[in-house]
Design a protein around this motif. Structure first.
Motif, PDB file in Angstrom:
ATOM      1  N   ILE A 128       0.850  -1.185   0.000  1.00 22.17           N
ATOM      2  CA  ILE A 128       0.000   0.000   0.000  1.00 22.17           C
ATOM      3  C   ILE A 128       0.887   1.237   0.000  1.00 22.17           C
ATOM      4  N   ILE A 129       0.522   2.210  -0.820  1.00 16.79           N
ATOM      5  CA  ILE A 129       1.215   3.498  -0.862  1.00 16.79           C
ATOM      6  C   ILE A 129       0.240   4.547  -0.348  1.00 16.79           C
ATOM      7  N   SER A 130       0.709   5.386   0.561  1.00 13.91           N
ATOM      8  CA  SER A 130      -0.143   6.431   1.133  1.00 13.91           C
ATOM      9  C   SER A 130       0.578   7.768   1.079  1.00 13.91           C
ATOM     10  N   GLU A 131      -0.176   8.813   0.772  1.00 14.26           N
ATOM     11  CA  GLU A 131       0.355  10.171   0.787  1.00 14.26           C
ATOM     12  C   GLU A 131      -0.723  11.085   1.351  1.00 14.26           C
ATOM     13  N   ALA A 132      -0.317  12.070   2.128  1.00 15.75           N
ATOM     14  CA  ALA A 132      -1.248  12.988   2.771  1.00 15.75           C
ATOM     15  C   ALA A 132      -2.095  13.739   1.752  1.00 15.75           C
ATOM     16  N   ILE A 133      -3.298  14.087   2.159  1.00 11.38           N
ATOM     17  CA  ILE A 133      -4.191  14.961   1.387  1.00 11.38           C
ATOM     18  C   ILE A 133      -4.453  16.190   2.236  1.00 11.38           C
ATOM     19  N   ILE A 134      -4.317  17.370   1.611  1.00 11.82           N
ATOM     20  CA  ILE A 134      -4.543  18.626   2.333  1.00 11.82           C
ATOM     21  C   ILE A 134      -5.471  19.510   1.517  1.00 11.82           C
ATOM     22  N   LEU A 135      -6.568  19.922   2.124  1.00  9.69           N
ATOM     23  CA  LEU A 135      -7.431  20.952   1.568  1.00  9.69           C
ATOM     24  C   LEU A 135      -7.171  22.196   2.402  1.00  9.69           C
ATOM     25  N   GLU A 136      -6.610  23.232   1.800  1.00  9.18           N
ATOM     26  CA  GLU A 136      -6.336  24.463   2.528  1.00  9.18           C
ATOM     27  C   GLU A 136      -7.649  25.184   2.809  1.00  9.18           C
ATOM     28  N   ASP A 137      -7.612  26.381   3.392  1.00  3.01           N
ATOM     29  CA  ASP A 137      -8.809  27.116   3.784  1.00  3.01           C
ATOM     30  C   ASP A 137      -9.667  27.516   2.582  1.00  3.01           C
ATOM     31  N   ASP A 138     -10.985  27.629   2.809  1.00  2.89           N
ATOM     32  CA  ASP A 138     -11.933  28.189   1.856  1.00  2.89           C
ATOM     33  C   ASP A 138     -11.997  27.400   0.546  1.00  2.89           C
ATOM     34  N   VAL A 139     -11.959  26.068   0.641  1.00  2.99           N
ATOM     35  CA  VAL A 139     -12.026  25.193  -0.539  1.00  2.99           C
ATOM     36  C   VAL A 139     -13.444  24.652  -0.659  1.00  2.99           C
ATOM     37  N   SER A 140     -13.930  24.564  -1.905  1.00  4.68           N
ATOM     38  CA  SER A 140     -15.253  23.996  -2.163  1.00  4.68           C
ATOM     39  C   SER A 140     -15.106  22.789  -3.080  1.00  4.68           C
ATOM     40  N   ILE A 141     -15.642  21.647  -2.643  1.00  3.77           N
ATOM     41  CA  ILE A 141     -15.613  20.409  -3.418  1.00  3.77           C
ATOM     42  C   ILE A 141     -17.057  20.066  -3.786  1.00  3.77           C
ATOM     43  N   GLY A 142     -17.344  19.926  -5.076  1.00  5.72           N
ATOM     44  CA  GLY A 142     -18.690  19.611  -5.544  1.00  5.72           C
ATOM     45  C   GLY A 142     -19.087  18.177  -5.217  1.00  5.72           C
ATOM     46  N   THR A 143     -20.336  17.845  -5.452  1.00  6.70           N
ATOM     47  CA  THR A 143     -20.857  16.525  -5.130  1.00  6.70           C
ATOM     48  C   THR A 143     -20.193  15.429  -5.973  1.00  6.70           C
ATOM     49  N   SER A 144     -20.044  14.273  -5.379  1.00  8.19           N
ATOM     50  CA  SER A 144     -19.541  13.056  -6.030  1.00  8.19           C
ATOM     51  C   SER A 144     -18.145  13.198  -6.622  1.00  8.19           C
ATOM     52  N   CYS A 145     -17.283  13.951  -5.963  1.00  8.00           N
ATOM     53  CA  CYS A 145     -15.888  14.072  -6.393  1.00  8.00           C
ATOM     54  C   CYS A 145     -15.053  12.977  -5.748  1.00  8.00           C
ATOM     55  N   VAL A 146     -13.885  12.730  -6.324  1.00  7.68           N
ATOM     56  CA  VAL A 146     -12.904  11.811  -5.751  1.00  7.68           C
ATOM     57  C   VAL A 146     -11.591  12.587  -5.648  1.00  7.68           C
ATOM     58  N   ILE A 147     -11.037  12.638  -4.441  1.00 11.51           N
ATOM     59  CA  ILE A 147      -9.755  13.297  -4.197  1.00 11.51           C
ATOM     60  C   ILE A 147      -8.771  12.189  -3.834  1.00 11.51           C
ATOM     61  N   LEU A 148      -7.683  12.073  -4.592  1.00 12.80           N
ATOM     62  CA  LEU A 148      -6.744  10.969  -4.432  1.00 12.80           C
ATOM     63  C   LEU A 148      -5.467  11.374  -3.698  1.00 12.80           C
ATOM     64  N   GLN A 149      -4.667  10.372  -3.341  1.00 11.10           N
ATOM     65  CA  GLN A 149      -3.483  10.527  -2.504  1.00 11.10           C
ATOM     66  C   GLN A 149      -2.507  11.556  -3.065  1.00 11.10           C
TER      67      GLN A 149
END
Length: 187
Positions: A128-149
């Protein structure tokens, strides 16, 4: 439009008490923060690895899944005034950090793990490979999105509904598509 009847009002209060009890049980199991937040029925296998900021709103069916609770860098942290829509999924083997004032619409998946896919071994035995995910301030993610490593989404950026984000996004940009690509600067 008709007003809700008495049974509907009682049912709403019972559901509210159920959510409060569920949140209280997660706090007993180690969930940190979130005291002035509105948290509906969520699941979290290791609540001691979940940190919730002030005035967050987390809707029904959100799943916070920690894959390796013994790893110190494996945790999920939500900033202040974060909204997470129903049926979102967080899969964490490395840290996932959500900044302040972020909106994550329903049915979004944030997953920071993947398997190797070398031909020299069976797929189910790949590391397994893992990497951090960071959403900084004031971010908007729409419905049914996929955010990857390994993705960082910069302050003030917007990801359109249904997008798959597999690379980092600079601040104040709008991205969309599969895979997500630059659409325009946010003005």
């Amino acid at each position: 439009m008709k007003r809700p009847n008495q049974i509907a009002l009682i049912y709403s209060k019972v559901i509210g008490i159920n959510h409060s009890l569920s949140f209280y049980l997660l706090k007993i199991r180690g969930l940190q923060g979130g005291d002035d937040s509105r948290i509906e029925k969520i699941t979290c296998n290791w609540p001691n690895k979940l940190i919730i900021g002030h005035q967050c709103n987390i809707e029904n069916g959100v799943d916070f899944r920690i894959l390796n609770p013994l790893n110190e860098s494996s945790y999920i942290k939500l900033g202040n005034k974060v909204f997470i829509g129903h049926a979102c999924e967080f899969v964490c083997n490395e840290k996932i950090i959500i900044g302040n004032n972020c909106l994550i619409a329903s049915k979004t998946t944030i997953n920071n793990t993947r398997h190797e896919y070398k031909v020299t071994a069976n797929i189910n035995t790949q590391p397994i490979i893992s990497e951090a995910i960071i959403l900084e301030d004031d971010v908007s993610i729409g419905t049914s999105c996929v955010i990857l490593q390994g993705v960082t989404i910069g302050t003030g950026s917007i990801v359109a509904a249904g997008s798959v984000v597999n690379k980092s996004i600079p601040a104040n940009e709008v991205w969309a598509g599969v895979p997500a690509h630059f659409i325009k600067k946010r003005t």
